[in-house]
Design an enzyme around this catalytic site. Structure first.
Site, PDB file in Angstrom:
ATOM      1  N   CYS B 132       0.817  -1.220   0.000  1.00 50.19           N
ATOM      2  CA  CYS B 132       0.000   0.000   0.000  1.00 50.19           C
ATOM      3  C   CYS B 132       0.853   1.274   0.000  1.00 50.19           C
ATOM      4  CB  CYS B 132      -0.954  -0.017   1.181  1.00 50.19           C
ATOM      5  SG  CYS B 132      -1.985  -1.496   1.141  1.00 50.19           S
ATOM      6  N   HIS B 262      -1.887   8.005   5.784  1.00 51.91           N
ATOM      7  CA  HIS B 262      -2.382   6.763   5.171  1.00 51.91           C
ATOM      8  C   HIS B 262      -3.794   6.496   5.719  1.00 51.91           C
ATOM      9  CE1 HIS B 262      -1.928   3.089   2.998  1.00 51.91           C
ATOM     10  NE2 HIS B 262      -1.899   2.312   4.055  1.00 51.91           N
ATOM     11  N   HIS B 296      -9.834   2.320   0.710  1.00 53.76           N
ATOM     12  CA  HIS B 296      -8.404   2.087   0.538  1.00 53.76           C
ATOM     13  C   HIS B 296      -8.175   1.594  -0.890  1.00 53.76           C
ATOM     14  CE1 HIS B 296      -4.348   1.164   1.010  1.00 53.76           C
ATOM     15  NE2 HIS B 296      -4.354   0.530   2.172  1.00 53.76           N
TER      16      HIS B 296
END
Lengths: 200, 368
Positions: B132, B262, B296
């Site tokens: 990620c 994040h 996400h």
């Protein structure tokens, strides 16, 4: 590049700086286990790893054994550049097969379904906090590897990079790793490296 | 040398284009939606509207093309010679191809094949897969490659699409919230998955850009050597990535005006980030994460969120952290429940991922 520290796994032969590590068999899994024994290095997580992580662990760890290029080196400043074609596809396929068979998603398999996990396992095994880059390509691309190493060495404060190609899928496995430092960059010989990486 | 960003285009569950997406984040609601039909399992997902991206095969390639075409057009259909680099960030590419047993089609390098062939890049596009943190890592590498003179310009593409493969995996890890994710909130119960694509040009020659949106300052990548699927409890890797970016630019934490985190909405990630930001001296800096807006988006996240945050900062705003009611992380951070006007222009974008990857970039907005 006579002093280049390198490891390779090709046609069943694990070699460290050109020296055979263990007798080849017809199975990459057996070869990986035999190489682990021959290296004699503490890798407590090795039995639980997926095959991609095992291949990176064996090739990369060879630099940390006694007398290896990175033995005793500060682990704060060792970076990683790992390139491959199939990434985590070996584990992806097993995870997908189970999902298809009984609709069960295995959390233990899922965590290995990212190409960079092998690099993550390697960093955990050796306590490496450095910069790391996982790259995918159809074949070893030494130009991309060199650029990545230059950036990690010059911009990210690294002073050595474990750099290489690692690819395992089904019964096919190949890997070539080297340690790249400022000196390696100064001595960089593309033709010689092409031979090391692509001479099957 | 100044590395300028522009010709940016995004496609996400919020819609298409930076201006429209930020407008929705100012005046609209989350794009996360509850569905039980997408992958035969109930979930809250961020799905790109079907009028923008119909379902069907080769979805990831169609998504890339939808994002790349306006970029190419804005540049005036350039030849992507060997002075151009291309950096593609993705985690799983077209993993749905594996459902049909097509392992070759699911390989991530197929995306580079498509981009190189379709847009005529002379040099092989890079495929960066740092979980990620892929998108933020790709920006860091592209910016550094231009500064080092490897290329003069670079296209950075962050892309990932929703799949049964990934959704079921995150569910198996108990990492998915049954409700829209609430990053940094006390009631957070996991993340929500989304999909998206973002493309941007970085160049040393700003004159090729019609609408520059900012400049690349520096980047950093670091591992936390802790656990393959859990972040460090001390935020060590993220601290090191931030320090690397700040040191390279010779900047201190007090000079950073906004942080785009994040912020996945999982317990451990958000706690880790708060610790890392406090350790980095960023407790007072206005901070938000965008996953409460569209989920996400994995490999796309770093690029998509950077561009949205930069666009907002160009108008003097740090957008709100959608879903925040009560802050619930162990260290002091200034997470915004409402958008905020700021005077400065220096943005820190961070990402963290499985395998212990962390990445940070510093970007400077071009205030309008």
């Amino acid at each position: 590049m006579k002093d280049l520290a390198h490891t390779s796994y090709r046609n069943g032969h694990f070699t460290v700086n050109g020296k055979l590590l263990a007798e080849p068999t017809s199975s990459p899994d057996t070869d990986l286990n035999n190489a682990w024994s021959a290296l004699g290095i503490e890798l407590p997580r090795f039995p639980r790893m997926d095959r991609s992580s095992k291949l990176v662990a064996i090739c990369g760890s060879s630099f940390f054994i006694e007398g290896g290029a990175l033995a005793g080196h500060s682990k704060e400043t060792i970076g990683m550049v790992i390139m491959g074609k199939h990434g985590s596809m070996d584990t992806d396929s097993k995870y997908q097969a189970q999902l298809d068979a009984d609709n069960h998603a295995s959390p233990g398999q899922f965590v290995y379904t990212l190409p960079n996990i092998a690099m993550g396992e390697f960093s955990i095994q050796h306590g490496l906090y450095g910069s790391g880059l996982c790259l995918l390509n159809n074949a070893p691309d030494l130009s991309q590897m060199r650029e990545a190493c230059v950036i990690l060495l010059h911009d990210h404060g690294m002073d050595a990079i474990v750099c290489g190609w690692s690819d395992i899928f089904a019964d096919q496995a190949t890997a070539t790793f080297m340690v790249v430092t400022e000196r390696t960059l100064a001595d960089w010989n593309a033709a010689e490296l092409e031979k090391i990486f692509n001479d099957h | 040398m100044t590395v300028t960003l522009g010709a940016a285009h995004v496609l996400s569950p919020l819609g298409e284009g930076l201006a429209a997406s930020v407008e929705r984040m100012l005046n609209g609601a989350t794009a996360l939606q509850r569905t039980s039909t997408a992958f035969d399992t109930p979930a809250v997902l961020g799905i790109i509207p079907k009028e923008l991206l119909p379902q069907g095969p080769r979805r990831i390639q169609r998504l890339i093309d939808r994002c790349m075409q306006p970029l190419v057009q804005e540049l005036g259909n350039p030849k992507f010679t060997d002075r151009w680099g291309c950096y593609i960030a993705t985690t799983k590419g077209d993993i749905a191809a594996l459902e049909n047993g097509n392992a070759n089609g699911a390989a991530l390098s197929v995306i580079a094949d498509h981009v190189q062939k379709t847009y005529g890049f002379t040099d092989r596009p890079w495929v960066i897969s740092n979980a990620c943190a892929s998108g933020t890592s790709a920006i860091a590498m592209a910016g550094a490659a231009i500064e080092r003179g490897f290329v003069d310009h670079a296209v950075v593409i962050g892309v990932d699409v929703l799949s049964r493969f990934v959704l079921r995996g995150f569910q198996a890890l108990h990492a998915v919230s049954e409700d829209p994710c609430l990053p940094f909130d006390a009631k957070r119960k996991g993340t929500s998955l989304g999909e998206g694509c973002a493309a941007v040009v970085l160049t040393k020659d700003a004159s090729i850009l019609k609408n520059p949106i900012g400049t690349f300052v520096s980047g950093g990548i670091a591992h936390d050597a802790n656990h393959i699927s859990g972040p460090s409890r001390t935020g060590e890797g993220l601290v090191r990535a931030i320090q690397c970016a700040m040191k390279k630019a010779n900047l201190s934490a007090t000079e950073i005006h906004a942080v785009n985190a994040h912020g996945t909405g999982t317990d451990y990630n958000d706690a880790m980030e708060s610790i890392a930001f406090e350790r980095s001296g960023l407790s007072e800096v206005p901070l938000s994460g965008y996953k409460g807006w569209f989920g996400h988006t994995l490999g796309a996240a770093g690029v998509l969120e950077s561009l949205l945050a930069l666009h907002a900062l160009n108008t003097g705003l740090v957008l709100r952290n959608e879903g925040l009611t009560e802050l619930g992380v162990p260290s002091k951070v200034n997470v915004l429940a409402k958008e905020m006007n700021v005077e400065g222009d220096l943005l820190l974008k961070t990402s963290s991922g499985f395998g212990g990857c962390n990445a940070a970039v510093l970007l400077r907005a071009k205030r309008q």
